[in-house]
Design a protein around this motif. Structure first.
Motif, PDB file in Angstrom:
ATOM      1  N   ILE A 226       0.810  -1.221   0.000  1.00  0.00           N
ATOM      2  CA  ILE A 226       0.000   0.000   0.000  1.00  0.00           C
ATOM      3  C   ILE A 226       0.844   1.272   0.000  1.00  0.00           C
ATOM      4  N   ASP A 227       2.006   1.248   0.660  1.00  0.00           N
ATOM      5  CA  ASP A 227       2.835   2.454   0.658  1.00  0.00           C
ATOM      6  C   ASP A 227       3.412   2.724  -0.735  1.00  0.00           C
ATOM      7  N   LYS A 228       3.694   1.670  -1.502  1.00  0.00           N
ATOM      8  CA  LYS A 228       4.180   1.839  -2.879  1.00  0.00           C
ATOM      9  C   LYS A 228       3.043   2.296  -3.796  1.00  0.00           C
ATOM     10  N   LEU A 229       1.858   1.698  -3.607  1.00  0.00           N
ATOM     11  CA  LEU A 229       0.697   2.073  -4.395  1.00  0.00           C
ATOM     12  C   LEU A 229       0.361   3.549  -4.184  1.00  0.00           C
ATOM     13  N   ALA A 230       0.454   4.013  -2.960  1.00  0.00           N
ATOM     14  CA  ALA A 230       0.129   5.404  -2.655  1.00  0.00           C
ATOM     15  C   ALA A 230       1.024   6.378  -3.412  1.00  0.00           C
ATOM     16  N   TRP A 231       2.295   6.068  -3.542  1.00  0.00           N
ATOM     17  CA  TRP A 231       3.227   6.965  -4.240  1.00  0.00           C
ATOM     18  C   TRP A 231       3.052   6.902  -5.760  1.00  0.00           C
ATOM     19  N   ALA A 232       2.117   6.075  -6.267  1.00  0.00           N
ATOM     20  CA  ALA A 232       1.856   6.024  -7.704  1.00  0.00           C
ATOM     21  C   ALA A 232       1.193   7.306  -8.205  1.00  0.00           C
ATOM     22  N   PHE A 233       0.556   8.064  -7.315  1.00  0.00           N
ATOM     23  CA  PHE A 233      -0.012   9.356  -7.690  1.00  0.00           C
ATOM     24  C   PHE A 233       1.129  10.362  -7.815  1.00  0.00           C
ATOM     25  N   PRO A 234       1.276  11.015  -8.970  1.00  0.00           N
ATOM     26  CA  PRO A 234       2.430  11.900  -9.161  1.00  0.00           C
ATOM     27  C   PRO A 234       2.422  13.155  -8.291  1.00  0.00           C
TER      28      PRO A 234
ATOM     29  N   VAL B 243      -4.740   3.738   3.428  1.00  0.00           N
ATOM     30  CA  VAL B 243      -3.719   4.779   3.463  1.00  0.00           C
ATOM     31  C   VAL B 243      -4.397   6.135   3.312  1.00  0.00           C
ATOM     32  N   ASN B 244      -3.855   7.141   3.979  1.00  0.00           N
ATOM     33  CA  ASN B 244      -4.305   8.520   3.820  1.00  0.00           C
ATOM     34  C   ASN B 244      -3.188   9.301   3.142  1.00  0.00           C
ATOM     35  N   LEU B 245      -3.556  10.096   2.148  1.00  0.00           N
ATOM     36  CA  LEU B 245      -2.567  10.828   1.362  1.00  0.00           C
ATOM     37  C   LEU B 245      -2.825  12.321   1.407  1.00  0.00           C
ATOM     38  N   GLY B 246      -1.748  13.073   1.304  1.00  0.00           N
ATOM     39  CA  GLY B 246      -1.832  14.496   1.028  1.00  0.00           C
ATOM     40  C   GLY B 246      -1.442  14.680  -0.426  1.00  0.00           C
TER      41      GLY B 246
ATOM     42  N   THR C  55     -10.830   5.634  -8.277  1.00  0.00           N
ATOM     43  CA  THR C  55     -10.718   4.179  -8.380  1.00  0.00           C
ATOM     44  C   THR C  55      -9.481   3.861  -9.197  1.00  0.00           C
ATOM     45  N   MET C  56      -8.632   3.000  -8.655  1.00  0.00           N
ATOM     46  CA  MET C  56      -7.444   2.530  -9.364  1.00  0.00           C
ATOM     47  C   MET C  56      -7.575   1.031  -9.536  1.00  0.00           C
ATOM     48  N   VAL C  57      -7.380   0.557 -10.772  1.00  0.00           N
ATOM     49  CA  VAL C  57      -7.489  -0.875 -11.061  1.00  0.00           C
ATOM     50  C   VAL C  57      -6.214  -1.334 -11.739  1.00  0.00           C
ATOM     51  N   LEU C  58      -5.620  -2.362 -11.206  1.00  0.00           N
ATOM     52  CA  LEU C  58      -4.455  -2.995 -11.814  1.00  0.00           C
ATOM     53  C   LEU C  58      -4.903  -4.364 -12.317  1.00  0.00           C
TER      54      LEU C  58
END
Length: 113
Positions: free
Chosen positions: A24-32, A45-48, A103-106
């Motif tokens: 999940i921490d890697k997935l979260a950083w997928a947002f640029p 996960v909570n993101l800023g 929604t993110m789908v892999l």
């Protein structure tokens, strides 16, 4: 509704690719535009997120949850983004219900090459 799709080829076994996105921490950083990641557990996960509208920065808070894991092929994460502080808070003043659904789908598939 805005829909963004990407595809890519990876010269690695499917299970290895799935394992990277399953963290999940890697997935979260997928947002640029992510500036902060707070891992709650293996599925939450909570993101800023900092978006730019021209020269104006707009911060948002995103709560993301992995809702489906079908190893090693499919991973689905869903979340809700709400305006943060500063200029983004003006949207909240105008509309108390303002939010963006994410929604993110892999979907992985092996190619015969």
């Amino acid at each position: 509704m805005i829909r963004i799709e990407n595809s890519f080829l990876v010269a690695k076994p499917m299970a290895e690719v799935f394992d990277v996105f399953n963290q999940i921490d890697k997935l979260a950083w997928a947002f640029p535009t992510v500036v902060r990641v707070d891992v709650i557990d293996e599925s939450h996960v909570n993101l800023g997120v900092m978006l730019k509208m021209g020269l104006l920065p707009l911060d948002n808070n995103l709560s993301l949850e992995v809702t489906e894991r079908s190893e090693p092929r499919r991973l689905v994460a869903k979340g809700v983004a709400t305006p943060g502080r500063g200029l983004a808070s003006a949207a909240r003043i105008a509309d108390k219900e303002v939010s963006t659904l994410i929604t993110m789908v892999l979907d992985l598939e092996e190619l015969d090459v």
